[in-house]
Scaffold this motif. Structure first.
Motif, PDB file in Angstrom:
ATOM      1  N   VAL A 239       0.848  -1.201   0.000  1.00 49.59           N
ATOM      2  CA  VAL A 239       0.000   0.000   0.000  1.00 49.59           C
ATOM      3  C   VAL A 239       0.879   1.244   0.000  1.00 49.59           C
ATOM      4  O   VAL A 239       0.606   2.223  -0.700  1.00 49.59           O
ATOM      5  CB  VAL A 239      -0.939   0.002   1.217  1.00 49.59           C
ATOM      6  N   GLY A 242       2.454   2.205  -3.700  1.00 48.71           N
ATOM      7  CA  GLY A 242       1.563   2.812  -4.681  1.00 48.71           C
ATOM      8  C   GLY A 242       1.050   4.173  -4.266  1.00 48.71           C
ATOM      9  O   GLY A 242       1.026   5.126  -5.065  1.00 48.71           O
ATOM     10  N   SER A 243       0.641   4.315  -3.006  1.00 48.25           N
ATOM     11  CA  SER A 243       0.054   5.582  -2.550  1.00 48.25           C
ATOM     12  C   SER A 243       1.098   6.693  -2.523  1.00 48.25           C
ATOM     13  O   SER A 243       0.810   7.839  -2.888  1.00 48.25           O
ATOM     14  CB  SER A 243      -0.581   5.415  -1.168  1.00 48.25           C
ATOM     15  N   SER A 261      -1.246  -0.794  -8.081  1.00 51.21           N
ATOM     16  CA  SER A 261      -0.689  -1.164  -6.785  1.00 51.21           C
ATOM     17  C   SER A 261      -1.669  -1.940  -5.923  1.00 51.21           C
ATOM     18  O   SER A 261      -2.880  -1.936  -6.159  1.00 51.21           O
ATOM     19  CB  SER A 261      -0.268   0.115  -6.035  1.00 51.21           C
ATOM     20  N   GLY A 263      -3.686  -1.733  -2.697  1.00 56.40           N
ATOM     21  CA  GLY A 263      -4.217  -0.507  -2.105  1.00 56.40           C
ATOM     22  C   GLY A 263      -5.255  -0.800  -1.049  1.00 56.40           C
ATOM     23  O   GLY A 263      -5.661  -1.948  -0.861  1.00 56.40           O
ATOM     24  N   SER A 268      -6.131   4.751  -1.102  1.00 59.24           N
ATOM     25  CA  SER A 268      -5.962   4.741  -2.559  1.00 59.24           C
ATOM     26  C   SER A 268      -7.099   5.409  -3.332  1.00 59.24           C
ATOM     27  O   SER A 268      -6.888   5.873  -4.461  1.00 59.24           O
ATOM     28  CB  SER A 268      -5.817   3.283  -3.044  1.00 59.24           C
ATOM     29  N   SER A 269      -8.290   5.439  -2.767  1.00 58.17           N
ATOM     30  CA  SER A 269      -9.468   5.906  -3.518  1.00 58.17           C
ATOM     31  C   SER A 269      -9.320   7.319  -4.045  1.00 58.17           C
ATOM     32  O   SER A 269      -9.695   7.617  -5.189  1.00 58.17           O
ATOM     33  CB  SER A 269     -10.724   5.794  -2.643  1.00 58.17           C
ATOM     34  N   TYR A 271      -6.609   8.957  -4.897  1.00 55.34           N
ATOM     35  CA  TYR A 271      -5.680   8.993  -6.034  1.00 55.34           C
ATOM     36  C   TYR A 271      -6.316   8.389  -7.285  1.00 55.34           C
ATOM     37  O   TYR A 271      -6.053   8.852  -8.393  1.00 55.34           O
ATOM     38  CB  TYR A 271      -4.394   8.240  -5.680  1.00 55.34           C
ATOM     39  N   MET A 277      -3.687   7.377  -9.912  1.00 59.17           N
ATOM     40  CA  MET A 277      -3.529   5.931  -9.769  1.00 59.17           C
ATOM     41  C   MET A 277      -4.544   5.274 -10.694  1.00 59.17           C
ATOM     42  O   MET A 277      -5.720   5.638 -10.703  1.00 59.17           O
ATOM     43  CB  MET A 277      -3.758   5.493  -8.310  1.00 59.17           C
ATOM     44  N   ALA A 280      -6.079  -0.281  -8.303  1.00 54.92           N
ATOM     45  CA  ALA A 280      -5.640  -0.789  -7.001  1.00 54.92           C
ATOM     46  C   ALA A 280      -6.472  -2.015  -6.662  1.00 54.92           C
ATOM     47  O   ALA A 280      -7.669  -2.084  -6.975  1.00 54.92           O
ATOM     48  CB  ALA A 280      -5.787   0.274  -5.918  1.00 54.92           C
ATOM     49  N   CYS A 282      -6.889  -5.449  -3.634  1.00 57.16           N
ATOM     50  CA  CYS A 282      -6.544  -5.867  -2.279  1.00 57.16           C
ATOM     51  C   CYS A 282      -7.450  -7.009  -1.843  1.00 57.16           C
ATOM     52  O   CYS A 282      -8.131  -7.625  -2.662  1.00 57.16           O
ATOM     53  CB  CYS A 282      -6.689  -4.692  -1.304  1.00 57.16           C
TER      54      CYS A 282
END
Length: 348
Positions: A239, A242-243, A261, A263, A268-269, A271, A277, A280, A282
């Motif tokens: 996480v 990417g962030s 990435s 996330g 992440s949301s 971005y 981004m 993402a 997970c």
């Protein structure tokens, strides 16, 4: 009359002595019952990778939820080392063995360094379960995974290829070169690109590492963009990677680098929504935390775990087991999409 009074007095004394004796006996029994009750509760402990980061904060919620639901049967809790130190994590497991807990669940920073201590726990009769460590199945009762790691890695790199239109230079970053799942995702993804996208080129033979640390991830992002100003893509298996890469791109007002990435929604949301981004993915840490505890309890109670066993968490209601490798697979991937949490009500 004296005789009668003496007899009454004697009887009353005898009665009082008997009542007192019964009272003491009841007190002793009550004390014994309480002690027995405490002993009958199974102690289940999750040893996570890293204290104080959102991913494992969410996992703790699942462990705590399980502990509350089965409070009459178990005492469940989660612990983790500061800074994700593998040596500290091993020591935590050593301490749990000394305490005589009934089950240890571990998400190892370094599976190989964890192996001897888990073997020690198993030799002591402690139930052992791992997560993100399919190479520990010779020293644990089961490893539990949200999905097959190869599939998850291919999905990540497939989205990178799509965002890069199948060509150009890219950089990869993992939490750590010793982190088995991160490396399995990376290796599966690189294999997928080699077979399907020959015009995509990694700038280094091995991925960068961020140690699951935001400061390190940010420093690496700045270093990468300075060293490779012409890259077209970035893929991160943590996480933090990417962030922080997306955050640096935002500061530089650059949307020319595709970012894919691992996330989490709360990080992440924003971005994804802002275009820094591209993708993402997970799984829900709380759910695997809960499911791992459920598996441990079933083993402790002598129940059989097989295909379609319900571990009571979303994505783990109908598990699939690789009996030879002793791996439990759920079906719990989670893809984060643009506009998904505009109300800010993030699950984690």
């Amino acid at each position: 009359m004296v005789s009668i009074l003496g007899a009454c007095s004697k009887n009353e004394t005898s009665k009082n002595d008997t009542n007192a004796s019964k009272s003491e006996e009841n007190k002793d029994n009550k004390s014994k019952d309480t002690t027995t009750s405490k002993k009958e509760k199974f102690k289940i402990v999750m040893v996570a990778k890293h204290e104080g980061i959102p991913w494992f904060d969410d996992m703790r919620l699942g462990v705590n939820d399980f502990g509350e639901k089965y409070a009459d049967l178990v005492e469940a809790k989660q612990i983790a080392p500061e800074g994700g130190d593998p040596a500290k994590q091993v020591q935590m497991v050593e301490d749990l063995i000394a305490q005589g807990v009934d089950a240890i669940i571990v998400v190892p920073n370094d599976p190989q360094s964890m192996k001897p201590v888990l073997q020690k726990a198993k030799d002591k009769g402690i139930i052992t379960i791992s997560h993100e460590a399919t190479n520990l199945t010779d020293v644990v009762d089961y490893d539990i995974e949200a999905f097959k790691n190869e599939d998850f890695g291919r999905l990540m790199f497939e989205n990178l290829a799509t965002a890069m239109e199948g060509k150009g230079k890219f950089v990869a970053m993992v939490g750590g070169l010793t982190m088995q799942t991160h490396m399995e995702w990376y290796n599966a993804g690189m294999e997928y690109l080699a077979e399907n996208y020959p015009e995509m080129e990694a700038v280094s033979d091995q991925p960068y590492e961020d140690k699951n640390d935001d400061t390190i991830a940010r420093d690496k992002a700045l270093e990468i963009l300075k060293a490779y100003p012409d890259i077209k893509g970035f893929v991160g298996t943590s996480v933090s990677s990417g962030s922080n890469f997306a955050a640096v791109l935002k500061e530089k007002n650059r949307k020319d680098v595709a970012v894919v990435s691992l996330g989490i929604p709360s990080v992440s949301s924003a971005y994804i929504n802002e275009g820094y981004m591209n993708h993402a993915q997970c799984w829900r840490p709380a759910d695997v935390g809960y499911a791992s505890c459920a598996a441990a309890l079933k083993i402790l109670q002598g129940d059989t775990i097989d295909n379609d066993t319900n571990l009571e968490a979303p994505g783990y209601e109908n598990i699939v087991i690789d009996e030879e490798k002793k791996i439990i697979y759920g079906d719990a991937p989670m893809i984060l999409k643009e506009g998904q949490y505009e109300d800010g009500n993030y699950p984690f």
